[in-house]
Scaffold this motif. Structure first.
Motif, PDB file in Angstrom:
ATOM      1  N   ILE A 145       0.846  -1.206   0.000  1.00 54.67           N
ATOM      2  CA  ILE A 145       0.000   0.000   0.000  1.00 54.67           C
ATOM      3  C   ILE A 145       0.875   1.248   0.000  1.00 54.67           C
ATOM      4  O   ILE A 145       0.608   2.208  -0.733  1.00 54.67           O
ATOM      5  CB  ILE A 145      -0.946  -0.002   1.216  1.00 54.67           C
ATOM      6  N   HIS A 146       1.932   1.236   0.791  1.00 53.16           N
ATOM      7  CA  HIS A 146       2.803   2.412   0.819  1.00 53.16           C
ATOM      8  C   HIS A 146       3.434   2.650  -0.549  1.00 53.16           C
ATOM      9  O   HIS A 146       3.471   3.785  -1.038  1.00 53.16           O
ATOM     10  CB  HIS A 146       3.908   2.256   1.863  1.00 53.16           C
ATOM     11  N   HIS A 147       3.953   1.591  -1.161  1.00 49.92           N
ATOM     12  CA  HIS A 147       4.608   1.769  -2.459  1.00 49.92           C
ATOM     13  C   HIS A 147       3.600   2.244  -3.506  1.00 49.92           C
ATOM     14  O   HIS A 147       3.927   3.085  -4.343  1.00 49.92           O
ATOM     15  CB  HIS A 147       5.261   0.460  -2.908  1.00 49.92           C
ATOM     16  N   ARG A 148       2.405   1.711  -3.443  1.00 53.20           N
ATOM     17  CA  ARG A 148       1.379   2.087  -4.422  1.00 53.20           C
ATOM     18  C   ARG A 148       0.916   3.520  -4.216  1.00 53.20           C
ATOM     19  O   ARG A 148       0.820   4.301  -5.172  1.00 53.20           O
ATOM     20  CB  ARG A 148       0.189   1.122  -4.305  1.00 53.20           C
ATOM     21  N   GLU A 149       0.645   3.885  -2.951  1.00 56.57           N
ATOM     22  CA  GLU A 149       0.030   5.181  -2.683  1.00 56.57           C
ATOM     23  C   GLU A 149       1.046   6.314  -2.505  1.00 56.57           C
ATOM     24  O   GLU A 149       0.782   7.444  -2.895  1.00 56.57           O
ATOM     25  CB  GLU A 149      -0.844   5.087  -1.418  1.00 56.57           C
ATOM     26  N   ASN A 150       2.184   5.993  -1.889  1.00 58.24           N
ATOM     27  CA  ASN A 150       3.122   7.054  -1.541  1.00 58.24           C
ATOM     28  C   ASN A 150       4.346   7.128  -2.438  1.00 58.24           C
ATOM     29  O   ASN A 150       5.174   8.019  -2.266  1.00 58.24           O
ATOM     30  CB  ASN A 150       3.590   6.884  -0.089  1.00 58.24           C
ATOM     31  N   VAL A 151       4.488   6.193  -3.336  1.00 54.64           N
ATOM     32  CA  VAL A 151       5.585   6.264  -4.297  1.00 54.64           C
ATOM     33  C   VAL A 151       5.017   6.423  -5.698  1.00 54.64           C
ATOM     34  O   VAL A 151       5.190   7.457  -6.350  1.00 54.64           O
ATOM     35  CB  VAL A 151       6.505   5.024  -4.210  1.00 54.64           C
ATOM     36  N   VAL A 152       4.292   5.405  -6.153  1.00 57.19           N
ATOM     37  CA  VAL A 152       3.827   5.415  -7.535  1.00 57.19           C
ATOM     38  C   VAL A 152       2.755   6.484  -7.769  1.00 57.19           C
ATOM     39  O   VAL A 152       2.816   7.255  -8.730  1.00 57.19           O
ATOM     40  CB  VAL A 152       3.306   4.021  -7.935  1.00 57.19           C
ATOM     41  N   ARG A 153       1.761   6.547  -6.879  1.00 55.63           N
ATOM     42  CA  ARG A 153       0.703   7.551  -7.077  1.00 55.63           C
ATOM     43  C   ARG A 153       1.283   8.970  -6.974  1.00 55.63           C
ATOM     44  O   ARG A 153       0.909   9.854  -7.749  1.00 55.63           O
ATOM     45  CB  ARG A 153      -0.418   7.357  -6.071  1.00 55.63           C
ATOM     46  N   ASP A 154       2.196   9.184  -6.020  1.00 61.64           N
ATOM     47  CA  ASP A 154       2.819  10.509  -5.914  1.00 61.64           C
ATOM     48  C   ASP A 154       3.655  10.832  -7.151  1.00 61.64           C
ATOM     49  O   ASP A 154       3.738  11.989  -7.569  1.00 61.64           O
ATOM     50  CB  ASP A 154       3.710  10.575  -4.668  1.00 61.64           C
ATOM     51  N   ALA A 155       4.292   9.802  -7.702  1.00 63.59           N
ATOM     52  CA  ALA A 155       5.081  10.028  -8.918  1.00 63.59           C
ATOM     53  C   ALA A 155       4.178  10.461 -10.064  1.00 63.59           C
ATOM     54  O   ALA A 155       4.532  11.347 -10.854  1.00 63.59           O
ATOM     55  CB  ALA A 155       5.849   8.762  -9.287  1.00 63.59           C
ATOM     56  N   VAL A 156       3.007   9.823 -10.180  1.00 64.27           N
ATOM     57  CA  VAL A 156       2.054  10.211 -11.223  1.00 64.27           C
ATOM     58  C   VAL A 156       1.568  11.634 -10.988  1.00 64.27           C
ATOM     59  O   VAL A 156       1.495  12.459 -11.915  1.00 64.27           O
ATOM     60  CB  VAL A 156       0.861   9.238 -11.268  1.00 64.27           C
ATOM     61  N   LYS A 157       1.253  11.939  -9.736  1.00 66.59           N
ATOM     62  CA  LYS A 157       0.790  13.290  -9.418  1.00 66.59           C
ATOM     63  C   LYS A 157       1.847  14.319  -9.762  1.00 66.59           C
ATOM     64  O   LYS A 157       1.551  15.370 -10.357  1.00 66.59           O
ATOM     65  CB  LYS A 157       0.444  13.360  -7.929  1.00 66.59           C
ATOM     66  N   GLN A 158       3.091  14.012  -9.411  1.00 66.94           N
ATOM     67  CA  GLN A 158       4.189  14.938  -9.701  1.00 66.94           C
ATOM     68  C   GLN A 158       4.340  15.150 -11.204  1.00 66.94           C
ATOM     69  O   GLN A 158       4.532  16.264 -11.677  1.00 66.94           O
ATOM     70  CB  GLN A 158       5.489  14.373  -9.131  1.00 66.94           C
ATOM     71  N   ALA A 159       4.230  14.059 -11.959  1.00 67.52           N
ATOM     72  CA  ALA A 159       4.410  14.150 -13.400  1.00 67.52           C
ATOM     73  C   ALA A 159       3.260  14.884 -14.080  1.00 67.52           C
ATOM     74  O   ALA A 159       3.470  15.672 -15.014  1.00 67.52           O
ATOM     75  CB  ALA A 159       4.559  12.751 -13.995  1.00 67.52           C
ATOM     76  N   THR A 160       2.035  14.633 -13.633  1.00 68.28           N
ATOM     77  CA  THR A 160       0.890  15.288 -14.277  1.00 68.28           C
ATOM     78  C   THR A 160       0.879  16.786 -13.997  1.00 68.28           C
ATOM     79  O   THR A 160       0.387  17.574 -14.811  1.00 68.28           O
ATOM     80  CB  THR A 160      -0.427  14.660 -13.803  1.00 68.28           C
TER      81      THR A 160
END
Length: 800
Positions: free
Chosen positions: A748-763
């Motif tokens: 959950i941490h990797h999904r929500e706090n790494v990957v999802r944040d990376a998508v948010k940062q990129a968008t």
């Protein structure tokens, strides 16, 4: 020289023994007066040259053809010859003075330009240099270097973490650069002042006398030789006072990195006596200056001179030992002198040093021990050709005598309950390992060339790691507690050298802010050689061959290499991700490493059981996830859509994260270790790997993004926070979950706090802006894909 323009003290320092160039003095230096003086002496030099030619031609030449006869004619001709000589000597003096002033003007101009440029570029590193030359964090100019240094070692001090990553390292590097440049100006000033004073003193008795120096270069060479001679005289004094030691330190400070000084000193004293001198001055300086840094200054100076004396022109790419170019140079006078010096280094190194009370009776060190102390303290990198030749010859010595380094010169110290039941071998006893460490920390290019399978170093990796038949280095400590094995337990020097050779950076090194980090072809060849050599241990046994435990497995002979292998894996994280997941990940970093992918998961899992290796790989994987995600959304690449690229990035990131989580939790469970702070990554580790990944991928990887990548400061902050969160989650996984390998909280941490944040940062960086619907699609693609790949990675080695 009252008959010529007075050199004076036009540049504001140097004529007084107490005057020293400073950063403020050099940056504010007005060279107009010195420049005008140079021009005046140029005029004098030209006039003197014309007068000298005229005197020689008209006076001497005229007298020779005048047909004079008799005793008076002989006397007259002699007088005219002496007079013409005086004009020639005057021209010679003017030529030397002009050369000294011109050289000084050029040196000071270059120093001032370099300091002003350093002041400007320091701001790009996040460092402010004040008018006095002190360095401060650009964002907190009230802090000094010493204050930041205290906060580095006292992380509880308020606002230590507010400084941008890499600021402390940049401050230290900037401070060293300032000192180096100012010291160079001081040496140039002292040489010029001494030479000019010597000319004036020589001329005091008789004007128009012959110059002691035919040119400025000759003056510098003569003064350096004079200082070298004075140093040797001091070195040969059995009773060294504090004043003597400080004089020696000053000579070394001025000239240790000058090849002429270094070669003369080492040759005149003799290699064995030079090594004994290092021990003698170290003990004397420690006794006389126990609270000061004199002993360290002398050690660094003697080490710098030794390293400089063992330098070779060119490098491993132009004249490697054994090449025609190298052999040709050895036939020159300089080459023959080097050969004698090098042979003396080997001869003195292999023997116990003796001297009247210089080494205590119970001091069992050999020459190599002292020499390596000096090379480790040197302010200049070890020469790459010398390093190659010396390490190769040291290997040849141990091939002939496998237990040559086995004497317990540095015995292990007993613990609270006596000697431990583990191998008490002190790695300092292994001269080859120490030499590898010297190269790794001072000259990564040297160890890269030494291990490069495509160069003269072919076979060196196999010697240390073992070849396909298991043959390799043999070493016995001689104490009965260390088995005679084909490949001994690697020492810290080998681990450091393998990491430096594969990555191109000293162990733990981080590029300064704004600098890029690119692998060379040789780095990649070494990395592939290391990885693929060790990965064959994971091949299944056959009828013809039985494979035992992996060499880097728990309790195995090369387990100690795991941290270095973790650093290599982290440094090549794009290639690791691709090989593990089978996905082509962007950005491509050329050249790329072709690691064995068949046993990638098993080998990574063993590496990740080490806390330092786990921290490095996890930090690099999380940081690269941000880079790859940004490129997937904002990049322009043919034959793929953003959706396809996002799936690939999420798959690769999740595979590594799941695998590292399993390795981490299994290690904690098997070792019965609490998941406490001792097993968490440090701030320095996280910031270091975040910066290394950014430095190696940002320029090359994000150049394909039309509107630019994420803001670096923001990316570092987000990535660092997600990395520490990962460590916390992996450490908190209960031991009972290890049996089922269900790491829901880490996923959950990797999904929500790494990957999802990376998508948010990129968008947020997308131009033109994406619609809310498109953002949701991208988030769903990545979070769904990473969940599958994380579980796949965590079960790769132990499938359910």
């Amino acid at each position: 020289m009252d008959w010529l323009p007075d050199p004076g003290d036009y540049f504001g320092f140097g004529r007084s023994s107490s005057a020293e160039p400073t950063f403020a003095g050099l940056t504010q230096l007005d060279l107009g007066a010195l420049g005008a003086l140079v021009e005046r002496w140029e005029t004098v030099r030209t006039d003197m040259e014309e007068m000298s030619v005229t005197a020689e031609h008209d006076m001497v030449g005229g007298a020779a053809h005048a047909g004079w006869r008799g005793e008076n004619a002989t006397v007259t001709r002699d007088f005219l010859g002496v007079t013409a000589d005086r004009f020639r000597f005057a021209h010679e003096r003017a030529h030397t003075v002009h050369g000294l002033l011109q050289t000084l003007h050029d040196d000071l101009t270059g120093v001032r330009r370099e300091l002003l440029q350093l002041k400007a570029t320091a701001l790009e590193r996040g460092v402010y240099i004040d008018p006095e030359g002190a360095v401060h964090p650009a964002e907190h100019r009230e802090l000094t270097l010493e204050g930041v240094r205290l906060r580095q070692f006292m992380p509880t001090v308020p606002f230590a973490e507010e400084l941008p990553p890499g600021t402390y390292e940049a401050m230290v590097a900037t401070d060293e650069d300032i000192r180096r440049v100012v010291d160079r100006a001081a040496e140039a000033d002292r040489l010029a002042a001494r030479a000019l004073q010597r000319l004036a003193d020589e001329d005091a008795g008789e004007q128009f006398a012959r110059s002691p120096y035919p040119s400025a270069d000759a003056a510098h060479a003569a003064l350096i030789r004079e200082d070298a001679t004075a140093f040797v005289e001091l070195a040969q004094d059995d009773e060294l006072s504090a004043t003597d030691l400080r004089r020696m330190s000053r000579y070394l400070e001025d000239h240790a990195d000058d090849p002429r000084f270094a070669a003369f000193v080492v040759d005149e004293i003799g290699m064995a006596e030079y090594l004994l001198l290092a021990d003698r001055t170290d003990r004397a300086a420690t006794e006389l200056n126990s609270a000061g840094g004199l002993a360290g200054d002398l050690r660094a100076g003697l080490g710098t001179a030794l390293s400089t004396s063992l330098g070779v022109p060119g490098d491993m790419s132009t004249a490697p030992p054994g090449s025609p170019a190298y052999a040709q140079w050895l036939q020159t006078g300089e080459g023959r002198d080097y050969t004698r010096r090098y042979e003396a280094f080997i001869d003195a190194g292999g023997s116990r040093l003796h001297g009247e009370a210089w080494l205590a009776d119970d001091d069992r060190r050999i020459g190599f021990d002292v020499a390596l102390d000096l090379l480790e303290a040197s302010d200049v990198p070890v020469d790459d050709q010398f390093f190659f030749e010396a390490t190769r010859d040291l290997i040849a010595l141990e091939r002939d005598n496998p237990d040559i380094w086995s004497h317990d010169r540095f015995p292990a110290q007993p613990g609270d309950e006596g000697y431990p039941m583990v191998d008490p071998w002190d790695a300092r006893n292994d001269v080859v390992d120490r030499m590898l460490g010297v190269g790794a920390h001072s000259n990564p290019e040297a160890v890269t060339a030494f291990f490069d399978p495509a160069g003269p170093g072919a076979g060196h990796l196999e010697y240390f790691l073992g070849d396909e038949n298991g043959a390799g280095r043999r070493l016995d400590s001689g104490d009965g507690l260390r088995d005679i094995i084909s490949v001994p337990s690697p020492g810290p020097g080998l681990a450091a050298a393998l990491e430096a050779a594969a990555t191109g950076l000293p162990p733990g090194g981080v590029p300064l802010p704004g600098e890029t980090h690119q692998h060379t072809e040789a780095n990649v060849r070494v990395a592939e050689g290391i990885w693929n050599n060790l990965s064959r241990d994971y091949e299944p046994s056959t009828e013809l061959r039985e494979n035992g435990p992996a060499r880097i497995g728990d309790g195995q002979v090369m387990e100690s290499l795991r941290p270095a292998l973790g650093a290599i894996a982290a440094d090549y994280i794009p290639d690791i991700q691709q090989k593990l997941s089978g996905q082509h990940i962007f950005p491509y970093q050329e050249p790329r490493a072709d690691f064995d992918d068949e046993h990638m998961a098993s080998m990574l899992h063993d590496i990740g059981r080490d806390p330092d290796a786990y921290s490095a790989i996890t930090a690099a994987n999380n940081t690269f996830t941000y880079i790859a995600t940004d490129l997937a959304i904002n990049g322009e690449m043919e034959h793929s859509s953003p959706e396809q690229r996002l799936r690939a990035a999420a798959t690769a990131s999740g595979n590594v994260a799941g695998l590292m989580t399993d390795a981490r939790v299994e290690s904690i469970s098997d070792s019965h270790l609490a998941a406490d702070a001792a097993h968490n990554a440090t701030v320095d580790q996280v910031e270091g790997w975040t910066n290394r990944v950014l430095a190696s991928t940002l320029d090359a990887g994000l150049e394909g993004i039309r509107y630019g990548g994420p803001a670096l400061v923001q990316l570092r902050e987000v990535a660092t926070e997600s990395i520490f969160g990962t460590f916390r989650e992996d450490n908190q996984v209960a031991a009972e979950h290890q049996a089922t390998r269900e790491y829901e909280s880490s996923l959950i941490h990797h999904r929500e706090n790494v990957v999802r944040d990376a998508v948010k940062q990129a968008t947020e960086n997308a131009r033109p802006a994406l619609s809310d619907e498109q953002i949701v699609i991208f988030e769903n693609i990545t979070t769904g894909q990473v969940e599958e790949s994380f579980n796949d990675g965590s079960n790769r080695v132990h499938p359910n």
